[in-house]
Design a protein around this motif. Sequence first.
Motif, PDB file in Angstrom:
ATOM      1  N   ASP A 166       0.723  -1.175  -0.195  1.00  0.00           N
ATOM      2  CA  ASP A 166       0.018   0.243   0.160  1.00  0.00           C
ATOM      3  C   ASP A 166       0.630   1.152   0.688  1.00  0.00           C
ATOM      4  OD1 ASP A 166      -2.446   2.224   0.844  1.00  0.00           O
ATOM      5  OD2 ASP A 166      -3.244  -0.006   1.352  1.00  0.00           O
TER       6      ASP A 166
ATOM      7  N   ASP B 182      -3.145   2.996   6.353  1.00  0.00           N
ATOM      8  CA  ASP B 182      -4.357   2.799   6.400  1.00  0.00           C
ATOM      9  C   ASP B 182      -4.578   2.595   8.247  1.00  0.00           C
ATOM     10  OD1 ASP B 182      -5.016   3.121   3.850  1.00  0.00           O
ATOM     11  OD2 ASP B 182      -5.461   0.690   3.719  1.00  0.00           O
TER      12      ASP B 182
ATOM     13  N   HIS C 137     -11.786   3.413   3.662  1.00  0.00           N
ATOM     14  CA  HIS C 137     -10.633   2.319   3.016  1.00  0.00           C
ATOM     15  C   HIS C 137      -9.117   3.333   4.041  1.00  0.00           C
ATOM     16  CE1 HIS C 137      -9.915   5.771   0.134  1.00  0.00           C
ATOM     17  NE2 HIS C 137     -10.860   5.938   1.311  1.00  0.00           N
TER      18      HIS C 137
HETATM   19 MN   LIG Z   1      -4.795   0.873   1.335  1.00  0.00          MN
END
Ligand SMILES: [Mn+2]
Length: 299
Positions: free
Chosen positions: A132, A136, A148
Amino acid sequence: MKKSYPRFLEYELPPSEEASALFHIVSAPYEKTVSYGKGTANGPAAIISASQRLETFDCVSVPGACGIFTHKPLDCRGSDSAALGRISDKVGQIASRGAIPVVLGGEHTVTVASAEAIKKAHGDDFGVIQFDAHTDLRDSYQGSRFSHGCVMRRIFSDFGIPIFQIGIRSLSEEEAVFRINNRIGSMDAGSFAFSARPELVLPDDFPKKVFVTVDVDALDPSIMPATGTPEPGGLGWHQLMACLEAISLTRDVLGFDVVELAPIKGFHFPDFTAARLVYNFMGMIIRSRFVKNKQGGVE
Ligand SMILES: [Mn+2]
């Protein structure tokens, strides 16, 4: 029986039976809390459509020979909990039969449902490895705990699942402090910047059984522009592949997802990139099983 929806790589591979397929494609077109660009609800259909252009041979083997069954796309309408419940029911059914769920998002929130279901099916000694641009790890974002931007916080704090983060290059100060205070392991994007192929080494005490979540924004926007919250300075294609290979060889991958693809109309390269990623990772998982069997398992 009349075919009602497209299947992954169906133009090239004979259809697999649900009961015997190793890989189960679950389309989760969940899109509720997008904070910047929109369109992740179209991700699963775009990946399946692009999969028709894949070679069945991935340059090493034919991953599809182990069987790929594509489930009917899930209904992700309604409340967060209802939609996530449908995803976790489906992933749980697949995982408890020993097959490998491959979830196509949709926004990253879908990973909360998958991680919960797999932990239930396979028990403890289970971790989540996240690719990512963003951590998050917010406790809530824009008024939602299921944004998200909160996915990994739900997984880590609410479910008590260890996590490891790869490719990070954007986070809030609070998230940075949270990572340090909770000793969350990571290999951030900077590690990849000056080495073509840095070695991914997961901590020895990181669980053997893992779910891998790939937010496509981990990749550099030059090769993955079709995502809602792009960040410069991401992973190259071969860097991502090398990390997935290292994970396959040192852990048991119980399932994975590819999320946050927001297709750009008329520009199919990112959709194909996501489809290729799904198929290549399948190949690595299968081949790692042969290697581990020869070595007598990874335990
Ligand atoms: Mn993400």
